[in-house]
Design a protein around this motif. Structure first.
Motif, PDB file in Angstrom:
ATOM      1  N   SER A 157       0.807  -1.223   0.000  1.00 21.85           N
ATOM      2  CA  SER A 157       0.000   0.000   0.000  1.00 21.85           C
ATOM      3  C   SER A 157       0.841   1.273   0.000  1.00 21.85           C
ATOM      4  CB  SER A 157      -0.943   0.001   1.210  1.00 21.85           C
ATOM      5  OG  SER A 157      -0.209  -0.003   2.430  1.00 21.85           O
ATOM      6  N   SER A 158       2.023   1.254   0.649  1.00 21.31           N
ATOM      7  CA  SER A 158       2.866   2.444   0.745  1.00 21.31           C
ATOM      8  C   SER A 158       3.771   2.562  -0.483  1.00 21.31           C
ATOM      9  CB  SER A 158       3.732   2.378   2.015  1.00 21.31           C
ATOM     10  OG  SER A 158       4.738   3.367   1.986  1.00 21.31           O
ATOM     11  N   PRO A 159       3.679   3.660  -1.250  1.00 22.14           N
ATOM     12  CA  PRO A 159       4.550   3.842  -2.419  1.00 22.14           C
ATOM     13  C   PRO A 159       6.036   3.843  -2.055  1.00 22.14           C
ATOM     14  CG  PRO A 159       2.733   5.411  -2.473  1.00 22.14           C
ATOM     15  CD  PRO A 159       2.710   4.767  -1.115  1.00 22.14           C
ATOM     16  N   GLU A 160       6.359   4.434  -0.904  1.00 25.69           N
ATOM     17  CA  GLU A 160       7.760   4.496  -0.480  1.00 25.69           C
ATOM     18  C   GLU A 160       8.315   3.102  -0.190  1.00 25.69           C
ATOM     19  OE1 GLU A 160       5.347   6.276   0.859  1.00 25.69           O
ATOM     20  OE2 GLU A 160       5.786   8.305   0.108  1.00 25.69           O
ATOM     21  N   VAL A 161       7.525   2.297   0.527  1.00 16.68           N
ATOM     22  CA  VAL A 161       7.954   0.936   0.844  1.00 16.68           C
ATOM     23  C   VAL A 161       8.054   0.107  -0.427  1.00 16.68           C
ATOM     24  CG1 VAL A 161       7.315  -1.198   2.032  1.00 16.68           C
ATOM     25  CG2 VAL A 161       7.037   0.993   3.191  1.00 16.68           C
ATOM     26  N   ALA A 162       7.080   0.260  -1.326  1.00 19.71           N
ATOM     27  CA  ALA A 162       7.084  -0.499  -2.578  1.00 19.71           C
ATOM     28  C   ALA A 162       8.312  -0.178  -3.415  1.00 19.71           C
ATOM     29  CB  ALA A 162       5.814  -0.203  -3.372  1.00 19.71           C
ATOM     30  N   SER A 163       8.641   1.109  -3.509  1.00 17.98           N
ATOM     31  CA  SER A 163       9.805   1.521  -4.303  1.00 17.98           C
ATOM     32  C   SER A 163      11.095   0.948  -3.727  1.00 17.98           C
ATOM     33  CB  SER A 163       9.876   3.047  -4.349  1.00 17.98           C
ATOM     34  OG  SER A 163      11.019   3.473  -5.042  1.00 17.98           O
ATOM     35  N   ALA A 164      11.244   1.014  -2.399  1.00 19.55           N
ATOM     36  CA  ALA A 164      12.461   0.485  -1.763  1.00 19.55           C
ATOM     37  C   ALA A 164      12.541  -1.031  -1.920  1.00 19.55           C
ATOM     38  CB  ALA A 164      12.474   0.868  -0.288  1.00 19.55           C
ATOM     39  N   ALA A 165      11.402  -1.722  -1.783  1.00 19.11           N
ATOM     40  CA  ALA A 165      11.381  -3.182  -1.936  1.00 19.11           C
ATOM     41  C   ALA A 165      11.769  -3.585  -3.350  1.00 19.11           C
ATOM     42  CB  ALA A 165       9.999  -3.725  -1.583  1.00 19.11           C
ATOM     43  N   GLU A 166      11.295  -2.824  -4.330  1.00 20.75           N
ATOM     44  CA  GLU A 166      11.655  -3.121  -5.720  1.00 20.75           C
ATOM     45  C   GLU A 166      13.153  -2.944  -5.959  1.00 20.75           C
ATOM     46  OE1 GLU A 166       9.211  -0.451  -7.914  1.00 20.75           O
ATOM     47  OE2 GLU A 166       7.350  -1.376  -7.207  1.00 20.75           O
ATOM     48  N   SER A 167      13.738  -1.919  -5.352  1.00 22.27           N
ATOM     49  CA  SER A 167      15.182  -1.711  -5.493  1.00 22.27           C
ATOM     50  C   SER A 167      15.961  -2.904  -4.960  1.00 22.27           C
ATOM     51  CB  SER A 167      15.600  -0.438  -4.732  1.00 22.27           C
ATOM     52  OG  SER A 167      14.993   0.694  -5.285  1.00 22.27           O
ATOM     53  N   TYR A 168      15.470  -3.484  -3.869  1.00 18.62           N
ATOM     54  CA  TYR A 168      16.124  -4.657  -3.280  1.00 18.62           C
ATOM     55  C   TYR A 168      15.947  -5.878  -4.175  1.00 18.62           C
ATOM     56  CZ  TYR A 168      17.369  -8.156   0.241  1.00 18.62           C
ATOM     57  OH  TYR A 168      17.957  -9.203   0.916  1.00 18.62           O
ATOM     58  N   ILE A 169      14.721  -6.133  -4.587  1.00 19.41           N
ATOM     59  CA  ILE A 169      14.404  -7.353  -5.342  1.00 19.41           C
ATOM     60  C   ILE A 169      15.088  -7.362  -6.702  1.00 19.41           C
ATOM     61  CG2 ILE A 169      12.531  -8.610  -6.484  1.00 19.41           C
ATOM     62  CD1 ILE A 169      10.722  -7.665  -4.148  1.00 19.41           C
ATOM     63  N   ASN A 170      15.139  -6.208  -7.374  1.00 21.02           N
ATOM     64  CA  ASN A 170      15.695  -6.149  -8.731  1.00 21.02           C
ATOM     65  C   ASN A 170      17.139  -6.632  -8.802  1.00 21.02           C
ATOM     66  OD1 ASN A 170      13.327  -5.195  -9.838  1.00 21.02           O
ATOM     67  ND2 ASN A 170      13.905  -3.036  -9.686  1.00 21.02           N
ATOM     68  N   TYR A 171      17.868  -6.492  -7.711  1.00 21.34           N
ATOM     69  CA  TYR A 171      19.240  -7.009  -7.654  1.00 21.34           C
ATOM     70  C   TYR A 171      19.297  -8.388  -6.996  1.00 21.34           C
ATOM     71  CZ  TYR A 171      20.904  -2.334  -8.934  1.00 21.34           C
ATOM     72  OH  TYR A 171      21.152  -1.151  -9.586  1.00 21.34           O
ATOM     73  N   ARG A 172      18.492  -8.567  -5.958  1.00 22.17           N
ATOM     74  CA  ARG A 172      18.595  -9.785  -5.147  1.00 22.17           C
ATOM     75  C   ARG A 172      18.288 -11.049  -5.921  1.00 22.17           C
ATOM     76  NH1 ARG A 172      20.309 -13.065  -2.442  1.00 22.17           N
ATOM     77  NH2 ARG A 172      19.892 -13.608  -0.272  1.00 22.17           N
ATOM     78  N   ILE A 173      17.371 -10.972  -6.881  1.00 20.83           N
ATOM     79  CA  ILE A 173      16.929 -12.177  -7.586  1.00 20.83           C
ATOM     80  C   ILE A 173      18.036 -12.819  -8.420  1.00 20.83           C
ATOM     81  CG2 ILE A 173      14.479 -11.609  -7.639  1.00 20.83           C
ATOM     82  CD1 ILE A 173      14.873 -10.467 -10.429  1.00 20.83           C
TER      83      ILE A 173
END
Length: 426
Positions: free
Chosen positions: A101-117
């Motif tokens: 629901s939070s745009p800020e949390v979503a953006s930060a999570a995407e930054s993590y996932i895009n590299y982590r995978i």
């Protein structure tokens, strides 16, 4: 136990660094890490199936056949890793934006996932090496590997998160890249150690086997339900994290801290449970089925010996341990009630986890899957009730652990007691 604990320190290290970057990053790292684990557990579930077969061959004394199982499993698990990597690159961003629901949390999570995978390839391959060492009861090797991996992760996080040696400070993306590099180091260690320290001829690892459809089908027959079960299990855990995120960024950050504090205990439980799976399979392979239930009870007792003192310690000083993961007062002062609720659930977690892995160790992974699905439906419904509907305090949301492990423990105990697994061949 030590090796699994050290491996868990990868996620704990990421959390500790994010807790010093900001509350949003701390919460987002929980979503990113659990999302990654949700995918990783498919590969880990496949490796558990291969581990069960290798343990059975080890118990039978058919050591040379272990090499064929290992290589067929390695070919298939790498294929799964590449498939999952492609799917994540294509759909993970849309999925996170839809769930969070939070745009800020979503953006930060995407930054993590895009590299982590990108670590999936290294982590899946390393899971097959872990399966070999656990299945052949050579678990000391895992301790050495984990120490190397954790030290690598701490170094890479320090360099990339805060920007050392002239590199830019990358924040949460740096934590993800550091974890990927640490997993690559772990895989290289496994390859070198196996080549020079293991009797490769004894275990049939002295040659490269061609891919065999028949060999891969035999592994998949055992591991398929474990793969699906592990994926669904962590999917519901991911759902719980997302549900908590709807209570607010603060509640999500608190949950991530409690999750990491509890991870120390949970890895000890997982170590005993994983060992129980292999020991169960070895006992059946050696035609000593009558020793299975007494062994399970001993493992549960040993688990309590380690878990109860730690639970008491964490309950007595929750704020002290929370400071490891954050220097934000509003966060480390709020974790106490959640830690107390979590620690009370361990009474059910130890037997529930051990009994469930014992069911998988019998080779009837389809039955284990069915028991897990029934339990997870109840768990998911209860999680949605306490978070989305009742919107209870985050500490009370942790009663989901009581519900899950009490139910799975009861179901698995009755299955093992009935003895219908006796005589099942792999």
């Amino acid at each position: 136990m030590i090796s699994l604990l050290m491996e868990q320190l990868i996620g704990m290290t990421d959390t500790a660094f994010m807790g010093r970057v900001g509350e949003v990053e701390l919460g987002a790292s929980a979503i990113g890490a659990v999302f990654y684990m949700m995918i990783f557990m498919m590969g880990f579930g496949f490796s558990i199936g291969a581990q069960i077969i290798m343990a059975r061959r080890n118990g039978e004394g058919n050591y040379r056949q272990i090499g064929d199982v290992f290589f067929q499993g390695l070919y298939m698990i790498l294929g799964i890793a590449l498939a999952m990597l492609g799917l994540c690159l294509g759909f993970s961003e849309s999925f996170i934006n839809l769930a969070v629901s939070s745009p800020e949390v979503a953006s930060a999570a995407e930054s993590y996932i895009n590299y982590r995978i990108f670590g999936l390839v290294f982590a899946f391959a390393a899971a097959m090496f872990r399966a070999f060492f656990v299945g052949t009861t050579q678990t000391k090797t895992l301790t050495l590997n984990s120490i190397v991996m954790v030290l690598s992760n701490v170094f890479f996080n320090w360099v990339l998160v805060f920007g050392k040696f002239g590199l830019p400070a990358m924040g949460i993306a740096g934590a993800a890249i550091g974890s990927v590099l640490a997993e690559a180091v772990s895989l290289v260690f496994f390859i070198i150690y196996t080549r020079f320290r293991i009797d490769c001829r004894k275990y049939g690892l002295d040659r490269i086997y061609k891919p065999s459809a028949a060999g891969q089908r035999s592994i998949l027959k055992v591991s398929f339900w474990t793969m699906i079960q592990n994926f669904i299990s962590f999917s519901t855990w991911f759902a719980f994290i997302v549900f908590v995120e709807h209570l607010g960024e603060h509640s999500l950050a608190v949950t991530n801290i409690v999750r990491n504090i509890g991870s120390l205990i949970f890895m000890i439980i997982s170590a005993f449970s994983s060992t129980c799976s292999s020991v169960t399979s070895n006992l059946i392979g050696a035609a000593r089925q009558e020793e299975v239930m007494p062994t399970i009870k001993r493992i549960i007792g040993m688990g309590y010996m380690f878990v109860i003192p730690l639970a008491v310690l964490f309950s007595a000083f929750p704020e002290l341990f929370a400071r490891i993961y954050t220097n934000i007062p509003s966060l480390y002062e709020a974790v106490g009630p959640s830690v107390w609720v979590f620690c009370s659930s361990l009474v059910f977690t130890v037997p529930g986890n051990v009994l469930f892995q014992a069911v998988s160790g019998t080779g009837n992974t389809r039955k284990a899957f069915a028991l897990e699905i029934g339990t997870l439906i109840v768990y998911l419904a209860y999680s949605a009730l306490v978070t989305l509907h009742l919107r209870l305090d985050v500490s009370l949301c942790w009663t989901t652990e009581h519900v899950y492990y009490l139910l799975i423990g009861i179901l698995c105990y009755f299955y093992i007691s009935k003895g219908k697994w006796i005589g099942k061949r792999l």
